[in-house]
Design a protein around this motif. Sequence first.
Motif, PDB file in Angstrom:
ATOM      1  N   THR A   1       0.855  -1.184   0.000  1.00  0.00           N
ATOM      2  CA  THR A   1       0.000   0.000   0.000  1.00  0.00           C
ATOM      3  C   THR A   1       0.895   1.239   0.000  1.00  0.00           C
ATOM      4  O   THR A   1       1.999   1.204   0.547  1.00  0.00           O
ATOM      5  CB  THR A   1      -0.928   0.025   1.231  1.00  0.00           C
ATOM      6  N   PRO A   2       0.446   2.349  -0.607  1.00  0.00           N
ATOM      7  CA  PRO A   2       1.315   3.537  -0.707  1.00  0.00           C
ATOM      8  C   PRO A   2       1.935   3.990   0.614  1.00  0.00           C
ATOM      9  O   PRO A   2       3.130   4.284   0.645  1.00  0.00           O
ATOM     10  CB  PRO A   2       0.388   4.598  -1.306  1.00  0.00           C
ATOM     11  N   PRO A   3       1.199   4.041   1.747  1.00  0.00           N
ATOM     12  CA  PRO A   3       1.857   4.505   2.971  1.00  0.00           C
ATOM     13  C   PRO A   3       2.953   3.567   3.474  1.00  0.00           C
ATOM     14  O   PRO A   3       3.832   3.989   4.216  1.00  0.00           O
ATOM     15  CB  PRO A   3       0.718   4.571   3.995  1.00  0.00           C
ATOM     16  N   LEU A   4       2.915   2.301   3.058  1.00  0.00           N
ATOM     17  CA  LEU A   4       3.898   1.336   3.549  1.00  0.00           C
ATOM     18  C   LEU A   4       4.987   1.019   2.527  1.00  0.00           C
ATOM     19  O   LEU A   4       5.836   0.169   2.780  1.00  0.00           O
ATOM     20  CB  LEU A   4       3.194   0.034   3.951  1.00  0.00           C
ATOM     21  N   GLN A   5       4.976   1.690   1.383  1.00  0.00           N
ATOM     22  CA  GLN A   5       5.996   1.428   0.377  1.00  0.00           C
ATOM     23  C   GLN A   5       7.369   1.701   0.975  1.00  0.00           C
ATOM     24  O   GLN A   5       7.595   2.745   1.589  1.00  0.00           O
ATOM     25  CB  GLN A   5       5.807   2.317  -0.850  1.00  0.00           C
ATOM     26  N   SER A   6       8.294   0.745   0.774  1.00  0.00           N
ATOM     27  CA  SER A   6       9.630   0.942   1.322  1.00  0.00           C
ATOM     28  C   SER A   6      10.462   1.865   0.441  1.00  0.00           C
ATOM     29  O   SER A   6      11.375   2.517   0.925  1.00  0.00           O
ATOM     30  CB  SER A   6      10.329  -0.404   1.494  1.00  0.00           C
ATOM     31  N   HIS A   7      10.154   1.920  -0.845  1.00  0.00           N
ATOM     32  CA  HIS A   7      10.895   2.790  -1.751  1.00  0.00           C
ATOM     33  C   HIS A   7       9.901   3.666  -2.505  1.00  0.00           C
ATOM     34  O   HIS A   7       9.054   3.169  -3.235  1.00  0.00           O
ATOM     35  CB  HIS A   7      11.745   1.976  -2.715  1.00  0.00           C
ATOM     36  N   ILE A   8      10.011   4.963  -2.328  1.00  0.00           N
ATOM     37  CA  ILE A   8       9.128   5.933  -2.956  1.00  0.00           C
ATOM     38  C   ILE A   8       9.829   6.503  -4.184  1.00  0.00           C
ATOM     39  O   ILE A   8      10.990   6.924  -4.082  1.00  0.00           O
ATOM     40  CB  ILE A   8       8.787   7.090  -1.977  1.00  0.00           C
ATOM     41  N   PRO A   9       9.162   6.537  -5.347  1.00  0.00           N
ATOM     42  CA  PRO A   9       9.786   7.170  -6.517  1.00  0.00           C
ATOM     43  C   PRO A   9      10.179   8.613  -6.183  1.00  0.00           C
ATOM     44  O   PRO A   9       9.383   9.381  -5.682  1.00  0.00           O
ATOM     45  CB  PRO A   9       8.675   7.138  -7.576  1.00  0.00           C
ATOM     46  N   GLY A  10      11.429   8.964  -6.421  1.00  0.00           N
ATOM     47  CA  GLY A  10      11.908  10.300  -6.085  1.00  0.00           C
ATOM     48  C   GLY A  10      12.431  10.383  -4.665  1.00  0.00           C
ATOM     49  O   GLY A  10      13.003  11.388  -4.270  1.00  0.00           O
ATOM     50  N   GLY A  11      12.235   9.338  -3.881  1.00  0.00           N
ATOM     51  CA  GLY A  11      12.729   9.306  -2.509  1.00  0.00           C
ATOM     52  C   GLY A  11      11.880  10.108  -1.544  1.00  0.00           C
ATOM     53  O   GLY A  11      10.957  10.809  -1.927  1.00  0.00           O
ATOM     54  N   ARG A  12      12.174   9.983  -0.282  1.00  0.00           N
ATOM     55  CA  ARG A  12      11.428  10.692   0.755  1.00  0.00           C
ATOM     56  C   ARG A  12      11.656  12.205   0.680  1.00  0.00           C
ATOM     57  O   ARG A  12      10.820  12.976   1.132  1.00  0.00           O
ATOM     58  CB  ARG A  12      11.808  10.179   2.150  1.00  0.00           C
ATOM     59  N   LEU A  13      12.777  12.655   0.116  1.00  0.00           N
ATOM     60  CA  LEU A  13      13.005  14.087  -0.014  1.00  0.00           C
ATOM     61  C   LEU A  13      11.958  14.725  -0.916  1.00  0.00           C
ATOM     62  O   LEU A  13      11.632  15.896  -0.764  1.00  0.00           O
ATOM     63  CB  LEU A  13      14.407  14.363  -0.559  1.00  0.00           C
ATOM     64  N   HIS A  14      11.399  13.937  -1.842  1.00  0.00           N
ATOM     65  CA  HIS A  14      10.330  14.445  -2.704  1.00  0.00           C
ATOM     66  C   HIS A  14       9.136  14.904  -1.866  1.00  0.00           C
ATOM     67  O   HIS A  14       8.458  15.865  -2.230  1.00  0.00           O
ATOM     68  CB  HIS A  14       9.906  13.351  -3.693  1.00  0.00           C
ATOM     69  N   GLU A  15       8.905  14.227  -0.740  1.00  0.00           N
ATOM     70  CA  GLU A  15       7.782  14.605   0.139  1.00  0.00           C
ATOM     71  C   GLU A  15       7.964  16.010   0.707  1.00  0.00           C
ATOM     72  O   GLU A  15       7.000  16.718   0.937  1.00  0.00           O
ATOM     73  CB  GLU A  15       7.628  13.604   1.275  1.00  0.00           C
ATOM     74  N   VAL A  16       9.212  16.410   0.927  1.00  0.00           N
ATOM     75  CA  VAL A  16       9.457  17.744   1.476  1.00  0.00           C
ATOM     76  C   VAL A  16       8.982  18.795   0.471  1.00  0.00           C
ATOM     77  O   VAL A  16       8.351  19.780   0.825  1.00  0.00           O
ATOM     78  CB  VAL A  16      10.944  17.947   1.824  1.00  0.00           C
ATOM     79  N   GLY A  17       9.256  18.542  -0.799  1.00  0.00           N
ATOM     80  CA  GLY A  17       8.862  19.499  -1.828  1.00  0.00           C
ATOM     81  C   GLY A  17       7.370  19.496  -2.116  1.00  0.00           C
ATOM     82  O   GLY A  17       6.801  20.528  -2.450  1.00  0.00           O
TER      83      GLY A  17
END
Length: 132
Positions: free
Chosen positions: A109-125
């Motif tokens: 599921t998206p909240p539990l994905q271990s690898h996010i496209p663009g990485g977690r730094l993408h979430e900051v943006g």
Amino acid sequence: MDTRLAAHSTSIGAFNISADPLIDTDVLGKLFSKPTVSLPSWIPQTALSAAWKLHLVPASPELFDMFLRLPVMDITRARDELGWTPQHSSTDAVEDFLRGLHNATGGNTPPLQSHIPGGRLHEVGTGAGQRP
């Protein structure tokens, strides 16, 4: 919980299910092998609020408030009426959770994905917790 215990019981209503020990600051300190420090709750709440507004953390200040007010479960009824006992301790559960975080164990599921496209730094943006 083995639901068969409740299904084959004449008891009605809900049962609280939890395990010992109570996870408090002392237990967390031992799990992390770190000393604990008592702080007024407004200090971490203020820091979390600032980090939330800057999209640096996906946890809102309200979630922290809720965490501080978590109820302590009394499992006496489940033990007495169903004969239920936990198979794992609360510290076992927290250690498994921490091991999963450390190993980047994810889920489908998206909240539990271990690898996010663009990485977690993408979430900051884009804002913490938002989908890429």
